[in-house]
Motif scaffolding. Structure first.
Motif, PDB file in Angstrom:
ATOM      1  N   ASP A 187       1.793   5.814   9.722  1.00 43.38           N
ATOM      2  CA  ASP A 187       0.455   5.858  10.301  1.00 43.38           C
ATOM      3  C   ASP A 187      -0.012   4.465  10.713  1.00 43.38           C
ATOM      4  O   ASP A 187      -0.713   4.315  11.721  1.00 43.38           O
ATOM      5  CB  ASP A 187      -0.537   6.457   9.297  1.00 43.38           C
ATOM      6  CG  ASP A 187      -0.332   7.958   9.088  1.00 43.38           C
ATOM      7  OD1 ASP A 187       0.323   8.589   9.943  1.00 43.38           O
ATOM      8  OD2 ASP A 187      -0.820   8.484   8.067  1.00 43.38           O
ATOM      9  N   ARG A 188       0.364   3.441   9.931  1.00 48.77           N
ATOM     10  CA  ARG A 188      -0.055   2.076  10.295  1.00 48.77           C
ATOM     11  C   ARG A 188       0.579   1.651  11.612  1.00 48.77           C
ATOM     12  O   ARG A 188      -0.085   1.043  12.451  1.00 48.77           O
ATOM     13  CB  ARG A 188       0.312   1.095   9.184  1.00 48.77           C
ATOM     14  CG  ARG A 188      -0.027  -0.364   9.553  1.00 48.77           C
ATOM     15  CD  ARG A 188      -0.037  -1.267   8.355  1.00 48.77           C
ATOM     16  NE  ARG A 188      -0.141  -2.678   8.698  1.00 48.77           N
ATOM     17  CZ  ARG A 188      -1.253  -3.306   9.019  1.00 48.77           C
ATOM     18  NH1 ARG A 188      -2.397  -2.640   9.062  1.00 48.77           N
ATOM     19  NH2 ARG A 188      -1.263  -4.595   9.293  1.00 48.77           N
ATOM     20  N   LYS A 190       1.508   3.626  14.013  1.00 48.51           N
ATOM     21  CA  LYS A 190       0.833   4.387  15.068  1.00 48.51           C
ATOM     22  C   LYS A 190      -0.504   3.749  15.421  1.00 48.51           C
ATOM     23  O   LYS A 190      -0.873   3.671  16.605  1.00 48.51           O
ATOM     24  CB  LYS A 190       0.638   5.834  14.610  1.00 48.51           C
ATOM     25  CG  LYS A 190       1.930   6.625  14.493  1.00 48.51           C
ATOM     26  CD  LYS A 190       1.678   8.011  13.905  1.00 48.51           C
ATOM     27  CE  LYS A 190       2.986   8.769  13.722  1.00 48.51           C
ATOM     28  NZ  LYS A 190       2.770  10.093  13.070  1.00 48.51           N
ATOM     29  N   ALA A 191      -1.228   3.270  14.411  1.00 52.46           N
ATOM     30  CA  ALA A 191      -2.509   2.613  14.661  1.00 52.46           C
ATOM     31  C   ALA A 191      -2.309   1.301  15.419  1.00 52.46           C
ATOM     32  O   ALA A 191      -3.093   0.969  16.323  1.00 52.46           O
ATOM     33  CB  ALA A 191      -3.229   2.362  13.334  1.00 52.46           C
ATOM     34  N   ALA A 194      -1.603   2.048  19.043  1.00 55.11           N
ATOM     35  CA  ALA A 194      -2.840   2.390  19.746  1.00 55.11           C
ATOM     36  C   ALA A 194      -3.679   1.145  20.016  1.00 55.11           C
ATOM     37  O   ALA A 194      -4.255   0.983  21.108  1.00 55.11           O
ATOM     38  CB  ALA A 194      -3.634   3.406  18.934  1.00 55.11           C
ATOM     39  N   ASN A 195      -3.755   0.246  19.028  1.00 56.55           N
ATOM     40  CA  ASN A 195      -4.533  -0.980  19.179  1.00 56.55           C
ATOM     41  C   ASN A 195      -3.973  -1.862  20.283  1.00 56.55           C
ATOM     42  O   ASN A 195      -4.720  -2.393  21.120  1.00 56.55           O
ATOM     43  CB  ASN A 195      -4.562  -1.728  17.845  1.00 56.55           C
ATOM     44  CG  ASN A 195      -5.345  -3.022  17.914  1.00 56.55           C
ATOM     45  OD1 ASN A 195      -4.803  -4.087  18.205  1.00 56.55           O
ATOM     46  ND2 ASN A 195      -6.633  -2.934  17.627  1.00 56.55           N
TER      47      ASN A 195
END
Length: 257
Positions: A187-188, A190-191, A194-195
């Protein structure tokens, strides 16, 4: 090769999701006694249910009282501690102008001071068992990442702590190593995708493709691939590996050491 982890008690911090959870699941499959913790009580309870027969504890690694309580509960449940995985969520992304003193202090407490406190609390038990410690850090300890300044600084401190401890604790029978993930599907990551996509004004798929192109193997790693290496380092099979930083990144980094 047998890892001989059956019956060994391993504490895994930050184990409700991501790489921490993947390590815990791999250790369970090897027959280890699991003590897992996370700052999110609902998430760690769910992880405990999924993993089965383990101790799942709410522990905010920024809180020394929580840490001491987790270590005590582990000793009460299993009678001993054989290994500790030091892990915490990463600081937020950004550059130098993005962070004030409060942000720097928060990153210090989350990433570096939490590592110190976890080791301090677990060390008496580890010494009595000739146990070992595995620090989870980041590729930023070898190649600083432009948009992760807080991580660059704090995780480098964790790497230095690990190296220092590997020398001072080895005569007392305790091994200390560090494991570095590359771009692994969490998840990190993926974040962060996105960032970065938002900052460049491109789609998430385009950003992901750019990042995958940096990996010689052409893909993101899977959490299980990382976890298997961690399990080996935590096991008696790695009994003469001490003070090492082991990278699991598909060959991405260009550093020689």
């Amino acid at each position: 090769m047998e890892l001989d982890l059956a019956g060994k008690t391993v504490m895994v911090a930050g184990a409700s999701r991501g790489l921490g959870f993947a390590i815990a699941r791999c250790l369970r499959d090897e027959g280890a006694n699991l003590s897992i913790a996370s700052s999110d009580p609902a998430a760690i309870a769910e992880a405990g249910t999924i993993l089965g027969d383990c101790l799942a504890v709410k522990c905010d690694v920024k809180n020394p009282v929580d840490i001491k309580a987790w270590v005590a509960a582990t000793g009460e449940r299993f009678g001993a501690i054989d290994a500790l995985v030091v892990n915490a969520g990463g600081p937020p992304p950004g550059g130098f102008d993005d962070f004030d003193d409060e942000a720097w202090q928060a990153a210090f407490e989350l990433t570096l001071l939490s590592a110190v406190r976890l080791v301090r609390a677990a060390l008496p038990g580890l010494k009595s068992r000739h146990g070992n410690i595995l620090f989870m850090t980041s590729s930023s300890v070898k190649e600083p990442i432009d948009f992760l300044l807080l991580s660059n600084v704090m995780r480098s401190g964790v790497a230095s702590l690990a190296k220092s401890l590997s020398r001072s604790l080895a005569p007392q029978g305790v091994r200390v190593n560090t494991i570095v993930p590359g771009i692994v599907e969490t998840d990190r990551i993926k974040a962060l995708v996105a960032n970065q996509a938002k900052g460049k004004g491109i789609s998430g798929d385009e950003q992901r493709a750019q990042m995958e192109a940096q990996v010689p193997m052409g893909r993101f790693g899977e959490p299980e691939e990382f976890a298997r290496v961690a399990a080996f380092l935590l096991s008696p099979a790695a009994s003469y590996i001490n003070g090492e930083t082991v990278t699991v990144d598909g060959g991405t980094m260009k550093t020689l050491f």
